[in-house]
Write a protein that holds these residues in place. Structure first.
Motif, mmCIF file in Angstrom:
data_model
loop_
_atom_site.group_PDB
_atom_site.id
_atom_site.type_symbol
_atom_site.label_atom_id
_atom_site.label_comp_id
_atom_site.label_asym_id
_atom_site.label_seq_id
_atom_site.Cartn_x
_atom_site.Cartn_y
_atom_site.Cartn_z
ATOM 1 N N GLU A 91 0.831 -1.211 0.000
ATOM 2 C CA GLU A 91 0.000 0.000 0.000
ATOM 3 C C GLU A 91 0.860 1.254 0.000
ATOM 4 O O GLU A 91 1.993 1.264 0.482
ATOM 5 C CB GLU A 91 -0.917 0.007 1.231
ATOM 6 C CG GLU A 91 -2.052 -0.988 1.175
ATOM 7 C CD GLU A 91 -2.890 -0.955 2.437
ATOM 8 O OE1 GLU A 91 -2.440 -0.347 3.434
ATOM 9 O OE2 GLU A 91 -3.992 -1.533 2.446
ATOM 10 N N ARG A 92 0.299 2.316 -0.535
ATOM 11 C CA ARG A 92 0.901 3.651 -0.469
ATOM 12 C C ARG A 92 -0.207 4.655 -0.148
ATOM 13 O O ARG A 92 -1.212 4.680 -0.831
ATOM 14 C CB ARG A 92 1.565 4.009 -1.796
ATOM 15 C CG ARG A 92 2.852 3.230 -2.061
ATOM 16 C CD ARG A 92 3.607 3.813 -3.218
ATOM 17 N NE ARG A 92 4.864 3.106 -3.437
ATOM 18 C CZ ARG A 92 5.743 3.421 -4.372
ATOM 19 N NH1 ARG A 92 5.489 4.442 -5.179
ATOM 20 N NH2 ARG A 92 6.861 2.743 -4.511
ATOM 21 N N PRO A 93 -0.017 5.469 0.870
ATOM 22 C CA PRO A 93 1.140 5.536 1.765
ATOM 23 C C PRO A 93 1.201 4.333 2.704
ATOM 24 O O PRO A 93 0.192 3.697 2.998
ATOM 25 C CB PRO A 93 0.903 6.818 2.542
ATOM 26 C CG PRO A 93 -0.583 6.973 2.547
ATOM 27 C CD PRO A 93 -1.056 6.453 1.226
ATOM 28 N N LEU A 94 2.398 4.070 3.181
ATOM 29 C CA LEU A 94 2.645 2.913 4.034
ATOM 30 C C LEU A 94 2.361 3.279 5.483
ATOM 31 O O LEU A 94 2.791 4.318 5.969
ATOM 32 C CB LEU A 94 4.087 2.460 3.869
ATOM 33 C CG LEU A 94 4.461 1.063 4.339
ATOM 34 C CD1 LEU A 94 3.728 0.004 3.521
ATOM 35 C CD2 LEU A 94 5.966 0.870 4.216
ATOM 36 N N ARG A 112 9.531 -3.698 -1.805
ATOM 37 C CA ARG A 112 8.535 -2.623 -1.901
ATOM 38 C C ARG A 112 8.670 -1.637 -0.741
ATOM 39 O O ARG A 112 8.592 -0.415 -0.931
ATOM 40 C CB ARG A 112 7.135 -3.231 -1.929
ATOM 41 C CG ARG A 112 6.019 -2.211 -2.146
ATOM 42 C CD ARG A 112 6.225 -1.436 -3.441
ATOM 43 N NE ARG A 112 5.147 -0.495 -3.672
ATOM 44 C CZ ARG A 112 4.070 -0.761 -4.404
ATOM 45 N NH1 ARG A 112 3.931 -1.959 -4.963
ATOM 46 N NH2 ARG A 112 3.147 0.156 -4.580
ATOM 47 N N ILE A 113 8.875 -2.155 0.471
ATOM 48 C CA ILE A 113 9.001 -1.279 1.636
ATOM 49 C C ILE A 113 10.232 -0.394 1.520
ATOM 50 O O ILE A 113 10.183 0.812 1.790
ATOM 51 C CB ILE A 113 9.058 -2.120 2.930
ATOM 52 C CG1 ILE A 113 7.697 -2.757 3.205
ATOM 53 C CG2 ILE A 113 9.484 -1.263 4.116
ATOM 54 C CD1 ILE A 113 7.692 -3.723 4.373
ATOM 55 N N SER A 114 11.353 -0.984 1.103
ATOM 56 C CA SER A 114 12.583 -0.194 0.985
ATOM 57 C C SER A 114 12.457 0.873 -0.089
ATOM 58 O O SER A 114 13.019 1.967 0.045
ATOM 59 C CB SER A 114 13.767 -1.113 0.675
ATOM 60 O OG SER A 114 13.602 -1.726 -0.596
ATOM 61 N N ASN A 115 11.731 0.594 -1.142
ATOM 62 C CA ASN A 115 11.525 1.604 -2.188
ATOM 63 C C ASN A 115 10.571 2.704 -1.745
ATOM 64 O O ASN A 115 10.614 3.822 -2.264
ATOM 65 C CB ASN A 115 10.976 0.945 -3.454
ATOM 66 C CG ASN A 115 11.996 0.065 -4.141
ATOM 67 O OD1 ASN A 115 13.197 0.251 -3.965
ATOM 68 N ND2 ASN A 115 11.528 -0.911 -4.908
ATOM 69 N N THR A 116 9.720 2.389 -0.775
ATOM 70 C CA THR A 116 8.728 3.366 -0.332
ATOM 71 C C THR A 116 9.263 4.292 0.755
ATOM 72 O O THR A 116 9.196 5.516 0.634
ATOM 73 C CB THR A 116 7.470 2.641 0.194
ATOM 74 O OG1 THR A 116 6.974 1.764 -0.823
ATOM 75 C CG2 THR A 116 6.389 3.642 0.570
ATOM 76 N N ILE A 117 9.816 3.710 1.816
ATOM 77 C CA ILE A 117 10.281 4.562 2.924
ATOM 78 C C ILE A 117 11.683 4.230 3.391
ATOM 79 O O ILE A 117 12.146 4.761 4.392
ATOM 80 C CB ILE A 117 9.353 4.426 4.135
ATOM 81 C CG1 ILE A 117 9.419 2.996 4.677
ATOM 82 C CG2 ILE A 117 7.954 4.850 3.817
ATOM 83 C CD1 ILE A 117 8.769 2.837 6.039
ATOM 84 N N LYS A 123 15.118 6.847 0.400
ATOM 85 C CA LYS A 123 14.611 8.152 0.832
ATOM 86 C C LYS A 123 15.736 9.059 1.313
ATOM 87 O O LYS A 123 15.564 10.273 1.416
ATOM 88 C CB LYS A 123 13.583 7.933 1.960
ATOM 89 C CG LYS A 123 12.913 9.186 2.469
ATOM 90 C CD LYS A 123 11.879 8.813 3.509
ATOM 91 C CE LYS A 123 11.184 10.051 4.078
ATOM 92 N NZ LYS A 123 10.174 9.709 5.082
#
Length: 313
Positions: free
Chosen positions: A135-138, A199-204, A208
């Motif tokens: 999901e986004r936002p996480l 996915r998590i590392s690419n998101t937050i 970052k």
């Protein structure tokens, strides 16, 4: 003329003298004579069929076609992997996840149904966490929850398989099935963890930051230590989450970096991409061995390789 007891006449059915002797013994034991006659005739017919040159030739041709099919399928898999590596991972992942459906459809034994029920419960929990991870936002607590779940799944499979090995010679059947369950959920759990970690590392995560942040775990974006609370006396040092410092001096929460590397198949630091020795992330304890844990990780990788790359398996 006296009438004596005689054996059933069976020459026309191809039963030899030895079969007649076996038949007489069967009759003496009270077994049905007719059933024994037909069984002996069937065995002899099968034996003659196996010696037939034409039958042997047909079997050789079938084996050659099967071997050719396996070779062509292996080539097709390799070409697909080289041309579409990401899609290859997705397809094999889905096939591995849905494998119990085909087993349950063909086999309705108690063990199979038990395996299917465990798979359904595991799939519901894992699917829910994967949905949250994509999901986004996480959500702030999602990374820690995801890493903890897959690390726990990995640990349960490892310890259960290790304990079951001691029962292989006592109850081999249930022991082999239990080890199979551990290997299956261990392999599938690592695939799921890899997708979520990416996915998590690419998101937050580390993407970052331009440089390593202070007192922040870049894998979950949460403070490594509650420094302010410690200063104000609102938290205790022993209640702080465990932190691991890699050889490159970058720090992460223990659960996060272990979930990232051991379970998520990523053996590099999220910041500097320096190689990480997985054995340094495995906790040493009286009931655990770093060497055995490392071998378990390699075994899961080998099992997945065999399942994906070898059609015979």
């Amino acid at each position: 003329m006296s009438i004596g007891t005689s054996h059933p006449v069976v020459p026309e059915m191809g039963v030899d003298t030895q079969d007649d002797g076996n038949l007489a013994a069967a009759v003496g034991q009270g077994q049905p004579a007719r059933h024994q006659v037909f069984e002996a005739a069937e065995i002899k017919s099968t034996h003659l069929e196996n010696l037939d040159p034409e039958y042997i030739h047909q079997q050789e041709i079938s084996a050659e076609f099967f071997f050719l099919f396996v070779v062509l399928l292996q080539i097709a898999i390799y070409i697909f992997y080289r041309k579409y590596p990401e899609r290859f991972k997705e397809v094999t992942f889905v096939l591995l996840w849905l494998y119990p459906l085909s087993v349950a459809h063909k086999n309705h034994e108690t063990v199979t149904l038990a395996f299917f029920c465990v798979w359904v419960a595991w799939s519901v929990k894992t699917g829910y966490l994967m949905k949250k991870a994509l999901e986004r936002p996480l959500a702030p607590l999602t990374p820690e929850e995801v890493y903890t779940w897959f690390l726990r799944n990995h640990s349960v499979c490892y310890y259960t398989a290790g304990i079951t090995v001691y029962f292989l010679f006592i109850i081999p059947g249930p022991a082999i099935l239990t080890i199979f369950f551990c290997l299956y959920f261990g392999v599938l759990g690592r695939d799921c963890a890899e997708i979520c970690a990416t996915r998590i590392s690419n998101t937050i995560g580390y993407a970052k930051y331009d440089s390593a942040p202070e007192n922040i775990c870049a894998l979950c974006n949460v403070e490594l230590r509650a420094t302010l609370e410690l200063m104000l006396g609102e938290a205790r040092e022993e209640d702080q989450p465990a932190v691991i410092q890699l050889a490159c001096k970058h720090e992460f929460h223990e659960k996060c970096i272990r979930g990232w590397s051991i379970v998520g198949k990523k053996d590099t630091c999220p910041f500097c991409f320096e190689k990480v020795d997985i054995r340094t992330l495995i906790p040493e304890s009286p009931w655990n061995s770093k060497t055995l844990s490392a071998y378990w990780v390699r075994l899961l990788s080998v099992v997945r390789y065999l399942l994906v790359w070898n059609p015979i398996v």
